[in-house]
Scaffold this motif. Structure first.
Motif, PDB file in Angstrom:
ATOM      1  N   LEU A  58      19.821 -28.313  29.523  1.00 43.67           N
ATOM      2  CA  LEU A  58      20.981 -27.482  29.812  1.00 43.67           C
ATOM      3  C   LEU A  58      20.631 -26.005  29.630  1.00 43.67           C
ATOM      4  O   LEU A  58      20.999 -25.160  30.452  1.00 43.67           O
ATOM      5  N   GLY A  59      19.867 -25.694  28.588  1.00 36.54           N
ATOM      6  CA  GLY A  59      19.417 -24.313  28.376  1.00 36.54           C
ATOM      7  C   GLY A  59      18.478 -23.845  29.476  1.00 36.54           C
ATOM      8  O   GLY A  59      18.587 -22.707  29.966  1.00 36.54           O
ATOM      9  N   VAL A  60      17.570 -24.701  29.902  1.00 35.90           N
ATOM     10  CA  VAL A  60      16.625 -24.341  30.974  1.00 35.90           C
ATOM     11  C   VAL A  60      17.380 -24.066  32.268  1.00 35.90           C
ATOM     12  O   VAL A  60      17.131 -23.066  32.952  1.00 35.90           O
ATOM     13  N   TYR A  61      18.333 -24.963  32.599  1.00 35.57           N
ATOM     14  CA  TYR A  61      19.112 -24.756  33.820  1.00 35.57           C
ATOM     15  C   TYR A  61      19.992 -23.514  33.719  1.00 35.57           C
ATOM     16  O   TYR A  61      20.202 -22.804  34.715  1.00 35.57           O
ATOM     17  N   GLY A  62      20.492 -23.225  32.542  1.00 40.52           N
ATOM     18  CA  GLY A  62      21.290 -22.017  32.340  1.00 40.52           C
ATOM     19  C   GLY A  62      20.468 -20.760  32.578  1.00 40.52           C
ATOM     20  O   GLY A  62      20.910 -19.827  33.254  1.00 40.52           O
ATOM     21  N   VAL A  63      19.257 -20.729  32.022  1.00 38.18           N
ATOM     22  CA  VAL A  63      18.379 -19.568  32.210  1.00 38.18           C
ATOM     23  C   VAL A  63      17.983 -19.448  33.673  1.00 38.18           C
ATOM     24  O   VAL A  63      17.986 -18.344  34.252  1.00 38.18           O
ATOM     25  N   ALA A  64      17.658 -20.585  34.307  1.00 38.98           N
ATOM     26  CA  ALA A  64      17.285 -20.542  35.727  1.00 38.98           C
ATOM     27  C   ALA A  64      18.457 -20.066  36.576  1.00 38.98           C
ATOM     28  O   ALA A  64      18.281 -19.255  37.499  1.00 38.98           O
ATOM     29  N   GLY A  65      19.654 -20.506  36.279  1.00 36.60           N
ATOM     30  CA  GLY A  65      20.843 -20.054  37.012  1.00 36.60           C
ATOM     31  C   GLY A  65      21.085 -18.576  36.819  1.00 36.60           C
ATOM     32  O   GLY A  65      21.433 -17.862  37.778  1.00 36.60           O
ATOM     33  N   PHE A  66      20.906 -18.098  35.599  1.00 36.82           N
ATOM     34  CA  PHE A  66      21.077 -16.668  35.327  1.00 36.82           C
ATOM     35  C   PHE A  66      20.060 -15.851  36.114  1.00 36.82           C
ATOM     36  O   PHE A  66      20.412 -14.829  36.729  1.00 36.82           O
ATOM     37  N   LEU A  67      18.803 -16.292  36.112  1.00 37.38           N
ATOM     38  CA  LEU A  67      17.775 -15.552  36.843  1.00 37.38           C
ATOM     39  C   LEU A  67      18.035 -15.571  38.348  1.00 37.38           C
ATOM     40  O   LEU A  67      17.838 -14.548  39.036  1.00 37.38           O
ATOM     41  N   LEU A  68      18.486 -16.706  38.872  1.00 31.53           N
ATOM     42  CA  LEU A  68      18.820 -16.771  40.296  1.00 31.53           C
ATOM     43  C   LEU A  68      19.998 -15.866  40.626  1.00 31.53           C
ATOM     44  O   LEU A  68      20.008 -15.198  41.677  1.00 31.53           O
ATOM     45  N   ALA A  69      20.984 -15.817  39.763  1.00 28.84           N
ATOM     46  CA  ALA A  69      22.131 -14.933  39.987  1.00 28.84           C
ATOM     47  C   ALA A  69      21.694 -13.474  39.952  1.00 28.84           C
ATOM     48  O   ALA A  69      22.151 -12.661  40.785  1.00 28.84           O
ATOM     49  N   GLN A  70      20.811 -13.129  39.038  1.00 34.45           N
ATOM     50  CA  GLN A  70      20.305 -11.759  38.976  1.00 34.45           C
ATOM     51  C   GLN A  70      19.512 -11.417  40.229  1.00 34.45           C
ATOM     52  O   GLN A  70      19.624 -10.319  40.774  1.00 34.45           O
ATOM     53  N   GLY A  71      18.704 -12.370  40.691  1.00 35.12           N
ATOM     54  CA  GLY A  71      17.935 -12.142  41.921  1.00 35.12           C
ATOM     55  C   GLY A  71      18.842 -12.004  43.128  1.00 35.12           C
ATOM     56  O   GLY A  71      18.621 -11.137  43.987  1.00 35.12           O
ATOM     57  N   ALA A  72      19.869 -12.824  43.215  1.00 37.17           N
ATOM     58  CA  ALA A  72      20.813 -12.735  44.333  1.00 37.17           C
ATOM     59  C   ALA A  72      21.557 -11.411  44.294  1.00 37.17           C
ATOM     60  O   ALA A  72      21.790 -10.780  45.339  1.00 37.17           O
ATOM     61  N   GLU A  73      21.926 -10.992  43.103  1.00 36.90           N
ATOM     62  CA  GLU A  73      22.612  -9.704  42.974  1.00 36.90           C
ATOM     63  C   GLU A  73      21.701  -8.558  43.398  1.00 36.90           C
ATOM     64  O   GLU A  73      22.130  -7.632  44.101  1.00 36.90           O
ATOM     65  N   ALA A  74      20.427  -8.623  43.016  1.00 37.86           N
ATOM     66  CA  ALA A  74      19.476  -7.570  43.421  1.00 37.86           C
ATOM     67  C   ALA A  74      19.286  -7.562  44.927  1.00 37.86           C
ATOM     68  O   ALA A  74      19.222  -6.501  45.553  1.00 37.86           O
ATOM     69  N   VAL A  75      19.227  -8.728  45.549  1.00 30.64           N
ATOM     70  CA  VAL A  75      19.073  -8.809  46.998  1.00 30.64           C
ATOM     71  C   VAL A  75      20.308  -8.244  47.696  1.00 30.64           C
ATOM     72  O   VAL A  75      20.212  -7.488  48.672  1.00 30.64           O
ATOM     73  N   LEU A  76      21.492  -8.565  47.193  1.00 31.34           N
ATOM     74  CA  LEU A  76      22.732  -8.048  47.786  1.00 31.34           C
ATOM     75  C   LEU A  76      22.841  -6.534  47.639  1.00 31.34           C
ATOM     76  O   LEU A  76      23.287  -5.841  48.558  1.00 31.34           O
ATOM     77  N   ARG A  77      22.448  -6.025  46.480  1.00 35.06           N
ATOM     78  CA  ARG A  77      22.499  -4.573  46.294  1.00 35.06           C
ATOM     79  C   ARG A  77      21.499  -3.872  47.211  1.00 35.06           C
ATOM     80  O   ARG A  77      21.786  -2.806  47.752  1.00 35.06           O
TER      81      ARG A  77
END
Length: 81
Positions: A58-77
């Motif tokens: 659950l922690g691994v998936y949480g960190v991976a989800g956070f990193l993907l969200a950060q990457g998606a946000e950077a791509v959108l910006r």
């Protein structure tokens, strides 16, 4: 353990108490109880390890989800600029 009858007759007619067999039976019962307790404890340890593994994933998936969200946000910006 057999009881001796107070009646007359030869003492060799009655069964004697077999201490070695009683000791072996007692040791077998103790060993069986120890195996049962060990099996129970190993089951508890296995369940605890499964819960720990679930929390870890659950922690691994949480960190991976956070990193993907950060990457998606950077791509959108970057796409909006």
């Amino acid at each position: 353990m057999s009881l001796r009858k107070p009646a007359g007759g030869s003492r060799y007619l009655y069964d004697s108490f077999d201490a070695a067999a009683a000791r072996i039976e007692a040791n077998e019962r103790v060993a069986e109880e120890r195996w049962t307790a060990l099996d129970f404890r190993l089951g508890q340890i296995d369940a605890a390890l499964e819960r720990l593994e679930r929390r870890l994933w659950l922690g691994v998936y949480g960190v991976a989800g956070f990193l993907l969200a950060q990457g998606a946000e950077a791509v959108l910006r970057a796409a909006m600029k």
